[in-house]
Design a protein around this motif. Structure first.
Motif, PDB file in Angstrom:
ATOM      1  N   GLY A  41       1.952  12.004 -32.330  1.00  0.00           N
ATOM      2  CA  GLY A  41       0.925  13.136 -31.633  1.00  0.00           C
ATOM      3  C   GLY A  41      -0.340  13.429 -32.777  1.00  0.00           C
ATOM      4  O   GLY A  41      -0.338  12.484 -33.813  1.00  0.00           O
ATOM      5  N   ASP A 198       0.881  18.505 -30.750  1.00  0.00           N
ATOM      6  CA  ASP A 198       1.059  17.917 -29.348  1.00  0.00           C
ATOM      7  C   ASP A 198       1.428  16.598 -29.538  1.00  0.00           C
ATOM      8  O   ASP A 198       0.592  15.514 -29.998  1.00  0.00           O
ATOM      9  CB  ASP A 198       0.009  18.085 -28.813  1.00  0.00           C
ATOM     10  CG  ASP A 198      -0.544  19.463 -28.291  1.00  0.00           C
ATOM     11  OD1 ASP A 198       0.489  20.371 -28.520  1.00  0.00           O
ATOM     12  OD2 ASP A 198      -1.741  19.989 -28.336  1.00  0.00           O
ATOM     13  N   THR A 200       3.767  13.263 -27.462  1.00  0.00           N
ATOM     14  CA  THR A 200       4.232  12.774 -25.973  1.00  0.00           C
ATOM     15  C   THR A 200       5.512  12.117 -26.200  1.00  0.00           C
ATOM     16  O   THR A 200       5.932  11.212 -27.296  1.00  0.00           O
ATOM     17  CB  THR A 200       3.146  11.557 -25.875  1.00  0.00           C
ATOM     18  OG1 THR A 200       3.046  10.504 -26.621  1.00  0.00           O
ATOM     19  CG2 THR A 200       1.802  12.111 -25.380  1.00  0.00           C
ATOM     20  N   SER A 202       8.361   9.715 -23.546  1.00  0.00           N
ATOM     21  CA  SER A 202       8.549   9.082 -22.523  1.00  0.00           C
ATOM     22  C   SER A 202       9.631   9.706 -21.507  1.00  0.00           C
ATOM     23  O   SER A 202      10.604  10.091 -21.926  1.00  0.00           O
ATOM     24  CB  SER A 202       8.795   7.815 -22.619  1.00  0.00           C
ATOM     25  OG  SER A 202      10.294   7.452 -23.081  1.00  0.00           O
ATOM     26  N   SER A 251       3.245  12.376 -16.294  1.00  0.00           N
ATOM     27  CA  SER A 251       2.016  12.039 -16.007  1.00  0.00           C
ATOM     28  C   SER A 251       2.128  10.913 -15.093  1.00  0.00           C
ATOM     29  O   SER A 251       3.265   9.683 -15.614  1.00  0.00           O
ATOM     30  CB  SER A 251       0.972  11.337 -17.289  1.00  0.00           C
ATOM     31  OG  SER A 251       0.003  10.774 -16.845  1.00  0.00           O
ATOM     32  N   THR A 254       0.730   7.507 -17.235  1.00  0.00           N
ATOM     33  CA  THR A 254       1.361   7.006 -18.461  1.00  0.00           C
ATOM     34  C   THR A 254       3.019   7.104 -18.378  1.00  0.00           C
ATOM     35  O   THR A 254       3.621   6.550 -19.224  1.00  0.00           O
ATOM     36  CB  THR A 254       0.953   7.591 -19.690  1.00  0.00           C
ATOM     37  OG1 THR A 254       1.229   9.000 -19.428  1.00  0.00           O
ATOM     38  CG2 THR A 254      -0.791   7.458 -19.768  1.00  0.00           C
ATOM     39  N   THR A 256       4.719   9.650 -19.083  1.00  0.00           N
ATOM     40  CA  THR A 256       4.847  10.479 -20.215  1.00  0.00           C
ATOM     41  C   THR A 256       4.793  11.989 -19.977  1.00  0.00           C
ATOM     42  O   THR A 256       3.869  12.459 -19.009  1.00  0.00           O
ATOM     43  CB  THR A 256       4.339  10.069 -21.585  1.00  0.00           C
ATOM     44  OG1 THR A 256       2.800  10.290 -21.322  1.00  0.00           O
ATOM     45  CG2 THR A 256       4.519   8.524 -21.983  1.00  0.00           C
ATOM     46  N   SER A 258       3.988  15.778 -22.421  1.00  0.00           N
ATOM     47  CA  SER A 258       3.749  16.393 -23.720  1.00  0.00           C
ATOM     48  C   SER A 258       4.693  17.588 -24.064  1.00  0.00           C
ATOM     49  O   SER A 258       5.296  18.062 -23.234  1.00  0.00           O
ATOM     50  CB  SER A 258       2.109  17.136 -23.399  1.00  0.00           C
ATOM     51  OG  SER A 258       1.248  16.134 -23.296  1.00  0.00           O
TER      52      SER A 258
END
Length: 399
Positions: A41, A198, A200, A202, A251, A254, A256, A258
């Motif tokens: 991040g 921040d 990410t 999965s 998302s 992607t 993922t 946040s």
């Protein structure tokens, strides 16, 4: 030659029995393992504000030190206030003029009301006087609003900090002409304490975690999830943080979502935009086994295996079910039991089914290296260096 012909061995030619190979082993025991996720991040300011003028004019003075700390409400710039001061004074005068007309209108209404009872004035004249009084009071209210608007514009000539934090460099210098709500920001203020991170995560890891929690393999540690931070140079940030929130949607591009964590930053060591890795404590896995990564290999099928020493001191190979990595260890969910001895050193010198001389060792969780040998066997690294520095002879051994 004669003894050789007679098939008799000389006394010094007796063959000594071969010594058993030595192997360093680690005894495994179940333990509660904290499950952490290492997520990439970047740091972001907890608050960020771009400073723009709300009125137009010439900048007279910059009142802050670039790169320094400012407090909310502190003056940053001063715009030439001459025209706005004149507009404010004019509004004050207009208000005073409107207020001066009110007493006369009120007296006229009172006089007409008294005369109307005696039929000395017409009803229409009384209505006109009442309307004039209402108009005078409305003029006063409008004048007060104009005064307030002029005062606000005059106050805007002193541009103040909307938030507390560290201020960037100024994009304009004194003498520059600015306009209200222009696109170019004069400067930017960022609040660095606390600072946000921040990261990410999965969706696959999230599903695996929730399924493990439902199956009882992992026990959640509570609502207050602690977070540690690994900096770009590999060091651990000395202050712990807390998890603030996770996005409620994944998302589509992607796969993922946040996650945001908040960290105290009183020393301003963390700056916005730094690449970091957050260590998030997801839960605790009870009765779990940690096997050093150096002891685990893979067979021709790509399956993880390890060499063990059984109760008869014989080497055996066993397949493992490996989960995630915990430091320098693997979290093994199947294939081991309490008291098993896994070979961590010397596996290249032994064969499956061979008798070995097992030496108990202790592994340093931080480095993954052997820290202690609990019984006589292979010399550890420090002893080996001491022997090599003494001409290959241990000074502690007497002749």
């Amino acid at each position: 030659m004669l003894s050789a012909c007679n098939g008799q061995d000389s006394p010094g030619s007796a063959t000594a029995p071969a010594a058993k190979p030595q192997a360093s082993v680690l005894t495994l025991h179940p333990q509660s393992v904290t499950i952490t996720a290492e997520l990439p991040g970047r740091t972001t300011a907890s608050l960020s504000a771009e400073v723009r003028p709300q009125v137009g004019g010439i900048i007279q003075k910059r009142l802050f030190q670039e790169g320094g700390e400012v407090r909310e409400g502190e003056a940053l710039y001063r715009i030439d206030p001459a025209s706005y001061q004149a507009a404010y004074d004019s509004a004050i005068a207009t208000q005073q003029k409107a207020e001066a007309a009110v007493p006369s209108a009120e007296a006229k209404v009172e006089r007409y009301q008294s005369l109307s009872k005696q039929n000395a004035v017409s009803k229409q004249d009384l209505d006109d006087a009442v309307a004039s009084l209402a108009q005078a009071k409305a003029d006063v209210a409008s004048a007060k609003a104009s005064v307030e608007s002029a005062r606000i514009n005059l106050d805007y000539t002193t541009i103040t900090a909307p938030i507390s934090g560290r201020v960037d460099k100024s994009t304009l210098t004194p003498g520059a002409l600015v306009t209200a709500s222009q696109d170019t920001a004069l400067t930017t203020i960022r609040t660095l304490d606390p600072i946000n991170v921040d990261v990410t995560q999965s969706s696959t890891n999230l599903l695996n975690l929730r399924q493990a929690i439902e199956a009882g393999r992992i026990r959640i540690s509570g609502d207050n999830v602690s977070v540690k931070l690994k900096l770009e140079n590999g060091t651990i940030y000395p202050r712990g943080g807390k998890l603030e929130f996770a996005e409620s949607a994944v998302s589509e591009t992607t796969g993922t979502f946040s996650v945001r964590a908040e960290f105290p930053n009183p020393d301003r060591l963390l700056l916005p935009g730094m690449y970091v890795r957050a260590l998030v404590e997801e839960g605790v896995a009870p009765n779990s086994f940690l096997v050093p990564q150096r002891a685990v290999t893979r067979n021709t099928k790509g399956e993880p295996t390890a060499l063990f020493v059984d109760a008869q001191s014989k080497v055996e190979e066993r397949g493992l079910t490996v989960g995630q990595s915990i430091g320098n260890n693997w979290l093994v969910t199947a294939g081991v039991s309490d008291g098993d001895r896994v070979i961590v050193e010397g596996s290249q010198f032994v064969r499956i089914g061979q008798d070995v001389d097992a030496v108990e060792v202790v592994i340093d969780d931080t480095t993954g290296e052997v820290r202690e040998r609990r019984q006589a066997g292979l010399p550890d690294q420090q002893d080996s260096k001491a022997i090599a520095g003494n001409g290959g002879r241990d000074s502690s051994v007497k002749d």
